[in-house]
Design a protein around this motif. Structure first.
Motif, short mmCIF file in Angstrom:
data_model
loop_
_atom_site.label_atom_id
_atom_site.label_comp_id
_atom_site.label_asym_id
_atom_site.label_seq_id
_atom_site.Cartn_x
_atom_site.Cartn_y
_atom_site.Cartn_z
N SER A 1 0.82 -1.22 0.00
CA SER A 1 0.00 0.00 0.00
C SER A 1 0.85 1.26 0.00
O SER A 1 0.36 2.35 -0.34
N GLN A 2 2.12 1.14 0.38
CA GLN A 2 3.01 2.29 0.41
C GLN A 2 3.84 2.44 -0.87
O GLN A 2 4.54 3.44 -1.04
N CYS A 3 3.77 1.45 -1.76
CA CYS A 3 4.60 1.43 -2.96
C CYS A 3 4.01 2.31 -4.06
O CYS A 3 2.81 2.54 -4.12
N ILE A 4 4.88 2.75 -4.95
CA ILE A 4 4.45 3.41 -6.19
C ILE A 4 4.37 2.35 -7.29
O ILE A 4 5.26 1.50 -7.42
N PHE A 5 3.32 2.42 -8.08
CA PHE A 5 3.13 1.56 -9.25
C PHE A 5 2.97 2.47 -10.47
O PHE A 5 2.15 3.39 -10.44
N THR A 6 3.73 2.22 -11.53
CA THR A 6 3.47 2.92 -12.79
C THR A 6 3.09 1.89 -13.84
O THR A 6 3.71 0.83 -13.95
N VAL A 7 2.05 2.21 -14.60
CA VAL A 7 1.53 1.32 -15.63
C VAL A 7 1.44 2.10 -16.93
O VAL A 7 0.75 3.12 -17.00
N GLY A 8 2.13 1.63 -17.95
CA GLY A 8 2.10 2.29 -19.25
C GLY A 8 1.73 1.31 -20.35
O GLY A 8 2.60 0.64 -20.91
N MET A 9 0.45 1.18 -20.62
CA MET A 9 -0.02 0.25 -21.64
C MET A 9 -0.87 0.98 -22.67
O MET A 9 -1.42 2.05 -22.39
N GLY A 10 -0.99 0.39 -23.87
CA GLY A 10 -1.87 0.92 -24.90
C GLY A 10 -1.19 1.26 -26.21
O GLY A 10 -1.80 1.18 -27.27
N SER A 11 0.09 1.62 -26.15
CA SER A 11 0.79 2.00 -27.39
C SER A 11 0.74 0.90 -28.43
O SER A 11 0.41 1.13 -29.61
N ASN A 12 1.05 -0.32 -28.01
CA ASN A 12 1.09 -1.44 -28.96
C ASN A 12 -0.30 -1.86 -29.40
O ASN A 12 -0.46 -2.44 -30.49
N ASP A 13 -1.31 -1.59 -28.59
CA ASP A 13 -2.67 -1.92 -28.99
C ASP A 13 -3.11 -1.09 -30.19
O ASP A 13 -4.04 -1.46 -30.90
N TYR A 14 -2.43 0.03 -30.40
CA TYR A 14 -2.65 0.83 -31.61
C TYR A 14 -1.59 0.51 -32.67
O TYR A 14 -1.91 0.16 -33.80
N LEU A 15 -0.34 0.61 -32.28
CA LEU A 15 0.75 0.46 -33.22
C LEU A 15 0.84 -0.96 -33.79
O LEU A 15 1.00 -1.15 -35.00
N ASN A 16 0.75 -1.95 -32.92
CA ASN A 16 0.88 -3.35 -33.32
C ASN A 16 -0.43 -4.12 -33.18
O ASN A 16 -0.45 -5.28 -32.77
N ASN A 17 -1.50 -3.43 -33.56
CA ASN A 17 -2.81 -4.07 -33.59
C ASN A 17 -3.76 -3.25 -34.47
O ASN A 17 -3.90 -3.52 -35.65
N TYR A 18 -4.36 -2.21 -33.92
CA TYR A 18 -5.42 -1.48 -34.63
C TYR A 18 -4.95 -0.89 -35.95
O TYR A 18 -5.69 -0.93 -36.95
N PHE A 19 -3.73 -0.33 -35.98
CA PHE A 19 -3.23 0.28 -37.21
C PHE A 19 -2.33 -0.67 -37.99
O PHE A 19 -1.43 -0.23 -38.72
N MET A 20 -2.60 -1.96 -37.87
CA MET A 20 -1.92 -2.98 -38.66
C MET A 20 -2.99 -3.91 -39.24
O MET A 20 -3.08 -5.09 -38.90
N PRO A 21 -3.82 -3.38 -40.16
CA PRO A 21 -5.00 -4.11 -40.65
C PRO A 21 -4.69 -5.36 -41.44
O PRO A 21 -5.55 -6.24 -41.57
N ALA A 22 -3.48 -5.48 -41.97
CA ALA A 22 -3.13 -6.69 -42.72
C ALA A 22 -3.01 -7.91 -41.80
O ALA A 22 -3.10 -9.05 -42.26
N ILE A 23 -2.82 -7.67 -40.50
CA ILE A 23 -2.64 -8.76 -39.55
C ILE A 23 -3.79 -8.85 -38.55
O ILE A 23 -4.23 -9.94 -38.20
N TYR A 24 -4.29 -7.68 -38.12
CA TYR A 24 -5.32 -7.65 -37.07
C TYR A 24 -6.63 -7.09 -37.62
O TYR A 24 -6.63 -6.12 -38.38
N PRO A 25 -7.78 -7.68 -37.23
CA PRO A 25 -9.08 -7.24 -37.76
C PRO A 25 -9.73 -6.12 -36.96
O PRO A 25 -10.83 -5.68 -37.31
N THR A 26 -9.09 -5.63 -35.91
CA THR A 26 -9.77 -4.70 -34.99
C THR A 26 -10.24 -3.41 -35.65
O THR A 26 -11.28 -2.88 -35.29
N SER A 27 -9.48 -2.88 -36.63
CA SER A 27 -9.89 -1.63 -37.27
C SER A 27 -11.12 -1.82 -38.16
O SER A 27 -11.83 -0.84 -38.46
N GLN A 28 -11.40 -3.06 -38.59
CA GLN A 28 -12.62 -3.35 -39.32
C GLN A 28 -13.79 -3.61 -38.37
O GLN A 28 -14.95 -3.39 -38.72
N GLN A 29 -13.47 -4.08 -37.17
CA GLN A 29 -14.50 -4.42 -36.20
C GLN A 29 -15.00 -3.22 -35.40
O GLN A 29 -16.17 -3.17 -35.00
N TYR A 30 -14.11 -2.24 -35.16
CA TYR A 30 -14.44 -1.14 -34.28
C TYR A 30 -14.08 0.22 -34.89
O TYR A 30 -13.06 0.35 -35.57
#
Length: 362
Positions: A156-185
């Motif tokens: 409870s006294q510790c610091i936590f940093t969380v940095g997620m999401g970049s790859n969900d765009y870079l290596n997923n949503y904006f890579m339509p040849a591999i991932y279908p997410t940009s057609q789905q959403y």
């Protein structure tokens, strides 16, 4: 010119100060979750293209090529020293019990909120996998400290940093040849889908003891050298289609912070990485940087989608003036700027609601 020289002197003094710092840490431990922006070696021994444990990575880091995707410090390295830690937070892979007490880094290059994100690059530890590793670490802490109450109080006294999401765009949503997410959403729907899953994952973190949590917003991916080369109309103008999608995600992320702060004992905050990078791009000279050609400092390869530094190539000599180190990742100089403003906000828009220095005192 004088302003840039003055800033460079400040940077050198800052680096010297954090490397010599021996004050007691402001918190007993610091835990890190994220992707290649903060990975410091967890991908070194897995079968993946997303690895950085070879020169020229680490050319300016005292430990050499450790797996950091930078010439030197990452953002969390700078933060750890500003928090008063004598040593950098070690990678979870190979960490000792003693190191668990002061915190470890679970980040993995190519990782995303979604499990499939980054799969074209090979093995990686998604945020879900990082949370599983964290839960295992918590059980180890219970054994080390003797009981669950002691572990709960410690965490409870510790610091936590969380940095997620970049790859969900870079290596997923904006890579339509591999991932279908940009057609789905649509972009709005995808942000909602991501935030729904992210919220559940962060609740797992909260349920396992995390109380002081900083969520790092996604940066200006559309301004990275790779995206400028691939999608910019003139190689200089940032790709608005990508940045606008990221801004939708970031706005919702601020709302998520407010929601979590209604939970008992929770102290969540948002670090506006996007805005900090926007400041740097708007006036690089004011930060001692040059972003004239928007290129990375090291030579990169593009075989099989690889955009990391070519092994053993000689990088640019004036690394302290560059914003980007390779096709996606910032230099130490840029990481120090972000880390410093995350720790001590330079403007009210840098954080919501508090910076890390204030969070540590909560």
């Amino acid at each position: 010119m004088e302003r840039a020289s003055s800033w460079l002197l400040q940077l050198l003094l800052f680096l010297a100060a954090i490397r010599l710092a021996r004050a007691a840490p402001q918190v007993p431990c610091y835990f890190v979750f994220g992707d290649s922006l903060v990975d410091n070696g967890n991908n070194n021994d897995i079968v993946s293209l997303a690895r950085a444990n070879y020169p020229p990575y680490g050319i300016d880091f005292e430990g050499g090529a450790t797996g950091r995707f930078s010439n030197g410090l990452t953002t969390v390295d700078a933060i750890s020293r500003l928090l008063g830690f004598d040593n950098y937070i070690p990678a979870y892979a190979g960490a000792t019990n003693d190191q668990l007490l002061t915190g470890v880094n679970f980040a993995s290059a190519a990782a995303g909120i979604r499990d499939e994100t980054g799969q074209q690059l090979g093995a990686r530890i998604s945020f879900g996998g990082q949370l599983q590793n964290y839960q295992s670490a918590v059980q180890q802490l219970v054994s080390i400290l003797g009981d669950e109450d002691s572990a709960t109080n410690h965490l409870s006294q510790c610091i936590f940093t969380v940095g997620m999401g970049s790859n969900d765009y870079l290596n997923n949503y904006f890579m339509p040849a591999i991932y279908p997410t940009s057609q789905q959403y649509t972009q709005e729907q995808y942000a909602d889908v991501l935030l729904d899953q992210y919220s559940q994952q962060l609740r797992t973190l909260y349920n396992n003891g995390a109380r002081k949590v900083a969520l790092m917003g996604v940066g200006q991916v559309g301004c990275s050298p790779n995206e400028l080369a691939q999608q910019s109309t003139n190689g200089v103008t940032c790709v608005e289609r990508i940045n606008s999608a990221i801004q939708i995600f970031n706005r919702r992320l601020v709302g998520l912070v407010d929601e979590f702060n209604t939970l008992p004992g929770a102290h969540f905050t948002y670090i506006n990485t996007y805005g900090i990078f926007e400041d740097i791009l708007r006036a690089p000279g004011a930060h001692g940087l040059k972003v004239t050609n928007r290129s990375g400092c090291c030579g990169v390869g593009r075989n099989n989608g690889q955009v990391t530094c070519l092994p053993f190539q000689t990088p640019c000599a004036n690394r302290n003036e560059y914003l980007f180190w390779d096709a996606f990742h910032p230099t130490e100089a840029a990481n120090v700027v972000v880390g410093r403003r995350a720790y001590s906000a330079a403007t009210p828009s840098d954080v919501h609601p508090v910076d890390l220095r204030t969070l540590a005192q909560r």
